[in-house]
Design an enzyme around this catalytic site. Sequence first.
Site, PDB file in Angstrom:
ATOM      1  N   GLU A 146       0.636  -1.223  -0.046  1.00 55.21           N
ATOM      2  CA  GLU A 146      -0.049  -0.004  -0.080  1.00 55.21           C
ATOM      3  C   GLU A 146       0.907   1.311  -0.085  1.00 55.21           C
ATOM      4  O   GLU A 146       0.476   2.161  -0.763  1.00 55.21           O
ATOM      5  CB  GLU A 146      -1.000  -0.067   1.244  1.00 55.21           C
ATOM      6  CG  GLU A 146      -2.078  -1.281   1.344  1.00 55.21           C
ATOM      7  CD  GLU A 146      -2.761  -1.320   0.050  1.00 55.21           C
ATOM      8  OE1 GLU A 146      -2.981  -0.204  -0.799  1.00 55.21           O
ATOM      9  OE2 GLU A 146      -3.305  -2.205  -0.131  1.00 55.21           O
ATOM     10  N   ASP A 154       3.452  -4.277  -5.755  1.00 49.61           N
ATOM     11  CA  ASP A 154       4.216  -5.509  -5.442  1.00 49.61           C
ATOM     12  C   ASP A 154       5.694  -5.555  -5.627  1.00 49.61           C
ATOM     13  O   ASP A 154       6.465  -5.788  -4.544  1.00 49.61           O
ATOM     14  CB  ASP A 154       3.387  -6.610  -6.289  1.00 49.61           C
ATOM     15  CG  ASP A 154       2.111  -7.160  -5.965  1.00 49.61           C
ATOM     16  OD1 ASP A 154       1.553  -6.403  -4.862  1.00 49.61           O
ATOM     17  OD2 ASP A 154       1.516  -7.616  -6.655  1.00 49.61           O
TER      18      ASP A 154
END
Length: 208
Positions: free
Chosen positions: A69, A150
């Site tokens: 995040e 990611d």
Amino acid sequence: MYEVECQSIEPERIKFKGMIEEYFKENGIEYSDSVISKFANFRVGKLPSWLCVWMCKNDEEVVAVIAHELGHWKLNHTMFSFIAVQILTLLQFGGYTLVRNSKDLFQSFGFDTQPVLIGLILFQHTVIPLQHLVSFLLNLVSRAFEFQADAFAKKLGYGAPLRAGLIKLQEENLSAMNTDPWYSAYHYSHPPLVERLAAIDEPDKKTD
Ligand SMILES: [Zn+2]
């Protein structure tokens, strides 16, 4: 802005909340207590990030999901999405003005006057094909952002826990795991699990 919430009575979960708040404070990241109700989440049909965080029971996995995040934040994805939405809204209003002022368009549908409501209906039907194109492009960008976030978490050394965390979230979400790449490219804003895991498993390029 991150929202933190913990409705659990399990002491372990409450401990996590404290840990995450501490982490946010140390890194100067703004956060507040969550204001979204469970019902609102149910209606939107989405799992907010903070809920994803609570679903991971392992410390490392929680941090890995937060790293993902924070990747969105660090790589300016939030700002990009915000600006994109403003531009799209502006274009919509502009497009509506064009349709509303077009005498020819109204006449070709058999209207000699230009009622507002008819203008709105004509506009809605005119933008449908464009909306499909825009949503496809937005999904394309959003999916690229997910891969980048990611990769950001992986670069920080959370590749393995992120992998485990994503699998756990998938189990809880019960969403499709291995969709046809063309279908997912058009319909999904997040890449399916198999594609994400494959990207995490890819060996690092030795550029940096
Ligand atoms: Zn993400």
